[in-house]
Enzyme design. Structure first.
Site, PDB file in Angstrom:
ATOM      1  N   LYS A  51      -2.262  -1.523  -3.725  1.00  0.00           N
ATOM      2  CA  LYS A  51      -3.123  -0.347  -3.638  1.00  0.00           C
ATOM      3  C   LYS A  51      -2.300   0.923  -3.727  1.00  0.00           C
ATOM      4  CE  LYS A  51      -6.044   2.000  -0.367  1.00  0.00           C
ATOM      5  NZ  LYS A  51      -6.355   2.167   1.022  1.00  0.00           N
ATOM      6  N   LYS A  95       0.858  -1.189   0.000  1.00  0.00           N
ATOM      7  CA  LYS A  95       0.000   0.000   0.000  1.00  0.00           C
ATOM      8  C   LYS A  95       0.889   1.232   0.000  1.00  0.00           C
ATOM      9  CE  LYS A  95      -3.513   2.398   2.718  1.00  0.00           C
ATOM     10  NZ  LYS A  95      -4.456   2.292   3.851  1.00  0.00           N
TER      11      LYS A  95
HETATM   12  C1  PBG Z   1      -7.284   3.338   5.858  1.00  0.00           C
HETATM   13  C2  PBG Z   1      -7.620   3.189   4.414  1.00  0.00           C
HETATM   14  C3  PBG Z   1      -7.457   4.131   3.372  1.00  0.00           C
HETATM   15  C4  PBG Z   1      -8.015   3.564   2.237  1.00  0.00           C
HETATM   16  C5  PBG Z   1      -8.461   2.296   2.585  1.00  0.00           C
HETATM   17  N1  PBG Z   1      -8.193   2.084   3.936  1.00  0.00           N
HETATM   18  C6  PBG Z   1      -6.968   5.508   3.372  1.00  0.00           C
HETATM   19  C7  PBG Z   1      -5.618   5.870   3.806  1.00  0.00           C
HETATM   20  O1  PBG Z   1      -4.710   5.043   3.956  1.00  0.00           O
HETATM   21  O2  PBG Z   1      -5.468   7.070   4.033  1.00  0.00           O
HETATM   22  C8  PBG Z   1      -8.104   4.237   0.888  1.00  0.00           C
HETATM   23  C9  PBG Z   1      -9.199   3.780   0.000  1.00  0.00           C
HETATM   24  C10 PBG Z   1      -9.544   4.690  -1.122  1.00  0.00           C
HETATM   25  O3  PBG Z   1      -8.908   5.739  -1.368  1.00  0.00           O
HETATM   26  O4  PBG Z   1     -10.506   4.356  -1.824  1.00  0.00           O
HETATM   27  N2  PBG Z   1      -6.003   3.023   6.242  1.00  0.00           N
HETATM   28 ZN    ZN Z   2      -5.275   3.913   8.350  1.00  0.00          ZN
END
Ligand code: PBG
Ligand code: ZN
Length: 330
Positions: free
Chosen positions: A253, A200
């Site tokens: 992601k 991620k």
């Molecule tokens: C929380 C999380 C996030 C997303 C999914 N879980 C946001 C982040 O890390 O700030 C993003 C999902 C999206 O942008 O559709 N940790």
């Molecule tokens: Zn988070």
């Protein structure tokens, strides 16, 4: 020699493109609603259905409304949803995340009662629940690792106890998959799989999600735990680590700026691989379509097909219902 040359010159790649029947016979990648996981946002209250201004068609919903949405989602052939919760109160340790009567725990219980066949996946992180908006506990200016992981294991356990079918840790702290796996196993949840947000990235594409989840950090950013967008070998180390620790599905992601990562992860590990078509990717298509600049349906399907072609077995996408409806017509 001469024969080889002739065989080459007899090749006309356009032949198999000439009719729609030919094209469909040689199509390599076919989308199905079965590929999709639909993200949903749960909020306290009743009869709440509030559209996210930067994500047309996506809502914060109270449990009663969210259940109705899930009935429709399942009837479209989408097997699974992933839940995000916005709690009544936030505090500096995110206690709403691991409260057995928290928003997600209640939502899971309602869904398992009303739509039992639907696979309910829960996102495990603290950023929606902390007053500062960070994914873990903050000491000074550091987002601490191990103490945060301990809270994430509590969160995951309460989700499983509420009836969640799968746990999806999205924090990117070190060692959290192993820690959550151990706690689940010790509590008779050996068969609850973990889908890890394994690679991620610290991405600007999460902007609209943070409006939806009310999780924008009040100071600083997520670069000390999420990955640097410039790195690819490191993604493989992250994924390998999560597999060793027990991840059942590994996720990349965001999806679009990271198609090479999806492909490398799939080819390197041969694991069930998911990709998150994130909020900003959704909003860009919606915005351009609203301006009449692109054909929304066409670009949506092309995007999802591209993510699958890159190697994703599963796609988390806000387009899941729209795409399933289009696919049903085709
Ligand atoms: C929380 C999380 C996030 C997303 C999914 N879980 C946001 C982040 O890390 O700030 C993003 C999902 C999206 O942008 O559709 N940790
Ligand atoms: Zn988070």
């Amino acid at each position: 020699m001469a024969t080889e040359v002739r065989i080459e010159s007899n090749q006309r790649l356009r032949r198999m493109r000439m009719t729609s029947a030919f094209r469909s016979m040689v199509r390599e990648t076919e989308l199905s609603p079965n590929d999709f996981i639909y993200p949903l946002f749960a909020v306290p209250g009743k009869k709440v259905r509030r559209e996210i201004s930067s994500m047309p068609g996506v809502y914060q919903q109270s449990i009663d409304e969210l259940v109705k949405d899930c009935i429709e989602t399942y009837s479209l052939g989408i097997p699974a949803v992933i839940l995000f919760g916005i709690p009544e109160h936030k505090d500096d340790v995110g206690s709403g995340a691991y409260d057995e009567n928290g928003i997600i725990q209640q939502t899971v219980r309602a869904l398992k009662k009303e739509v039992p066949e639907l696979v309910v996946i829960t996102d495990v992180c603290l950023c929606e629940y902390t007053s500062h908006g960070h994914c873990g506990i903050v000491h000074g200016d550091e987002i601490v690792n191990d103490a945060s992981v301990e809270l994430l294991t509590k969160e995951a356990l309460t989700h499983a106890q509420a009836g969640a079918d799968m746990i999806a840790p999205s924090d990117m702290f070190d060692g959290r998959i192993g820690a959550i796996r151990t706690v689940l196993d010790e509590n008779n949840f050996k068969n609850i799989p973990i889908m890890s947000y394994a690679a991620k990235y610290a991405s600007g594409y999460y902007g609209p999600f943070r409006e939806a989840a009310e999780s924008t950090p009040k100071f600083g950013d997520r670069r000390s735990h999420q990955m640097d967008p410039a790195n690819s070998d490191e993604a493989l180390r992250e994924v390998e680590q999560d597999i060793i620790e027990g991840a059942d599905i590994v996720m990349v992601k965001p999806a679009l700026a990271y198609m090479d990562i999806i492909r490398r992860v799939k080819e390197t590990f041969n694991m069930p691989t998911a990709a998150y078509n994130v909020s900003g990717e959704y909003s860009m298509i919606k915005a351009a379509a609203r301006n009449g600049w692109i054909d929304e349906e066409r670009v949506m399907l092309e995007t999802l097909t591209g993510i699958k072609r890159a190697g994703a077995d599963l796609i988390l996408t806000y387009f899941a219902k729209d795409a399933a409806k289009v696919l049903a017509r085709k």
